[in-house]
Design a protein around this motif. Structure first.
Motif, mmCIF file in Angstrom:
data_model
loop_
_atom_site.group_PDB
_atom_site.id
_atom_site.type_symbol
_atom_site.label_atom_id
_atom_site.label_comp_id
_atom_site.label_asym_id
_atom_site.label_seq_id
_atom_site.Cartn_x
_atom_site.Cartn_y
_atom_site.Cartn_z
ATOM 1 N N MET A 156 -4.344 -0.599 -7.754
ATOM 2 C CA MET A 156 -4.829 -1.046 -6.439
ATOM 3 C C MET A 156 -4.312 -2.440 -6.089
ATOM 4 S SD MET A 156 -8.811 -0.044 -6.681
ATOM 5 C CE MET A 156 -9.268 -0.095 -4.990
ATOM 6 N N GLN A 173 0.838 -1.210 0.000
ATOM 7 C CA GLN A 173 0.000 0.000 0.000
ATOM 8 C C GLN A 173 0.872 1.258 0.000
ATOM 9 O OE1 GLN A 173 -2.742 1.326 -1.016
ATOM 10 N NE2 GLN A 173 -4.079 0.215 0.385
ATOM 11 N N LEU A 185 0.867 4.318 -2.714
ATOM 12 C CA LEU A 185 0.688 5.716 -2.291
ATOM 13 C C LEU A 185 1.860 6.582 -2.770
ATOM 14 C CD1 LEU A 185 -0.602 5.232 1.380
ATOM 15 C CD2 LEU A 185 -1.950 5.910 -0.595
ATOM 16 N N THR A 204 -3.409 11.661 -0.204
ATOM 17 C CA THR A 204 -3.626 10.430 -0.987
ATOM 18 C C THR A 204 -3.921 9.260 -0.054
ATOM 19 O OG1 THR A 204 -1.962 11.295 -2.499
ATOM 20 C CG2 THR A 204 -2.644 9.038 -2.857
ATOM 21 N N SER A 205 -3.175 9.216 1.046
ATOM 22 C CA SER A 205 -3.375 8.145 2.022
ATOM 23 C C SER A 205 -4.760 8.232 2.661
ATOM 24 C CB SER A 205 -2.290 8.226 3.096
ATOM 25 O OG SER A 205 -2.626 7.440 4.191
ATOM 26 N N TYR A 239 -2.015 3.965 8.481
ATOM 27 C CA TYR A 239 -2.783 5.157 8.108
ATOM 28 C C TYR A 239 -2.728 6.216 9.220
ATOM 29 C CZ TYR A 239 -4.709 2.381 4.282
ATOM 30 O OH TYR A 239 -4.853 1.613 3.160
ATOM 31 N N ARG A 279 -7.169 2.969 -11.869
ATOM 32 C CA ARG A 279 -6.555 3.138 -10.559
ATOM 33 C C ARG A 279 -5.726 1.902 -10.207
ATOM 34 N NH1 ARG A 279 -8.686 6.373 -5.986
ATOM 35 N NH2 ARG A 279 -7.572 5.660 -4.153
ATOM 36 N N THR A 315 -7.431 6.960 0.335
ATOM 37 C CA THR A 315 -7.429 5.486 0.297
ATOM 38 C C THR A 315 -8.010 4.916 1.588
ATOM 39 O OG1 THR A 315 -5.438 5.580 -1.046
ATOM 40 C CG2 THR A 315 -5.963 3.460 -0.079
ATOM 41 N N TYR A 355 -11.013 2.366 1.313
ATOM 42 C CA TYR A 355 -10.701 0.928 1.353
ATOM 43 C C TYR A 355 -9.944 0.506 2.603
ATOM 44 C CZ TYR A 355 -11.286 2.224 -3.534
ATOM 45 O OH TYR A 355 -11.739 2.756 -4.695
ATOM 46 N N ASP A 357 -7.892 -4.600 -1.820
ATOM 47 C CA ASP A 357 -8.646 -3.342 -1.810
ATOM 48 C C ASP A 357 -9.644 -3.297 -2.966
ATOM 49 O OD1 ASP A 357 -7.280 -2.531 0.384
ATOM 50 O OD2 ASP A 357 -5.895 -1.217 -0.685
#
Lengths: 159, 147
Positions: free
Chosen positions: B72, A60, A64, A87-88, A104, B70, A91, A95, B76
């Motif tokens: 991902m 992740q 990012l 951006t984080s 996060y 996007r 997200t 999600y 997710d």
């Protein structure tokens, strides 16, 4: 006569004691074997889930970093950090994965460093952790993430 | 039968206790040995194998419903699918790019709760390529790959 009687009593008690001890030992031996097997299963699963969560955090953060770089490759470190946070957050709101630990939260609180190195940015997030629970077993993994993001590349950097 | 005589008899019988304990230890050792050699190794049932986990952590470009693309993580993307941000066919098409060789996978979205990480499972699926599995109007998952 009395001594003979005493001997019989003591000997009888010893036999009973030995039988009881033997039964307890055998019982504990067999039940102990089963318990460890179940425990090792749940420890194995918790450990596997924790590793999965850690790998998720790495994947992740890479996404990012790439997304942020595509938005502001010529930004200053401070600007990059701000866009990275936004951006984080985006997200996270859409999600959020429960197993991501404090990733996060750390980014939201700005507890990470961004250093501009020529055409690249170095992102360093320290003090991350993920947890996984299975039955009574709980595993926590502590780690840091250090990434170097540039044009078409995101690489894990040396701490 | 006084205390002294009982104590004396106890001391006399002490070697017998040692022998009994020795026999007991021998018996337990034999039992342990037998159980090790006779018992079949227990097979572990896993919901994720390492390969499947890697699949869930792969990064793929998904076409979103707003026509943007996007990048991902599959995990997710599964969540995005559940909250209707990705079209089911686009989701399956993106997964198809991950397929290795002729392997066949099943992506099941069993549980719509917060713990979606544990609810997404890959496993061998039956028949045909990219079939959507729908039960009672609830999409449960996809099969993809030549199964």
């Amino acid at each position: 006569m009395l001594n003979k009687k005493s001997q019989e009593i003591v000997f009888g008690m010893l036999v009973i004691f030995a039988i009881v001890l033997c039964s307890v030992a055998i019982y504990s031996f067999f039940t102990f074997g089963k318990n460890t097997s179940a425990n090792s299963d749940s420890i194995f699963e918790a450990s596997r889930d924790a590793e999965f969560n850690k790998q998720y955090d790495f994947a992740q953060t890479k996404i990012l970093a790439r997304r942020t770089f595509s938005k502001c490759s010529t930004c200053s470190s401070e600007e990059f950090k701000e866009i990275f946070k936004q951006t984080s957050l985006e997200t996270e709101n859409l999600y959020k994965f429960a197993g991501a630990g404090n990733l996060y939260g750390k980014i939201r609180a700005g507890e990470f460093d961004v250093v501009k190195e020529e055409s690249q940015f170095r992102i360093k997030i320290d003090g991350l952790f993920v947890q996984a629970e299975k039955d009574f077993n709980k595993i926590t993994k502590n780690f840091d993430i250090c990434l170097r993001v540039g044009e078409n590349s995101v690489r894990i950097c040396q701490q | 039968m006084n205390r002294k005589s009982v104590l004396g008899a106890g001391i006399e019988a002490f070697p017998v206790l040692i022998i009994l304990v020795f026999i007991m230890a021998l018996f337990i050792t034999i039992s342990m040995g037998a159980s090790v050699f006779l018992e079949k190794p227990e097979t572990k049932k896993l919901s994720f194998t390492p390969v499947e986990e890697n699949l869930l952590l792969q990064t793929v470009k998904f076409k979103m419903k707003d026509n943007t693309e996007r990048e991902m993580i599959v995990l997710d993307a599964a969540k995005a699918l559940m909250i209707n941000k990705i079209d089911a066919n686009n989701f399956a098409a993106a997964l198809e790019t991950l397929r290795e060789g002729n392997k066949c996978y099943f992506l099941g979205l069993k549980d719509l709760s917060i713990q979606y990480a544990t609810s997404v499972q890959f496993g061998p699926g039956p028949e045909k390529n990219l079939q959507v599995l729908v039960v009672d109007n609830l999409m449960l998952g996809y099969y993809y790959g030549p199964c």
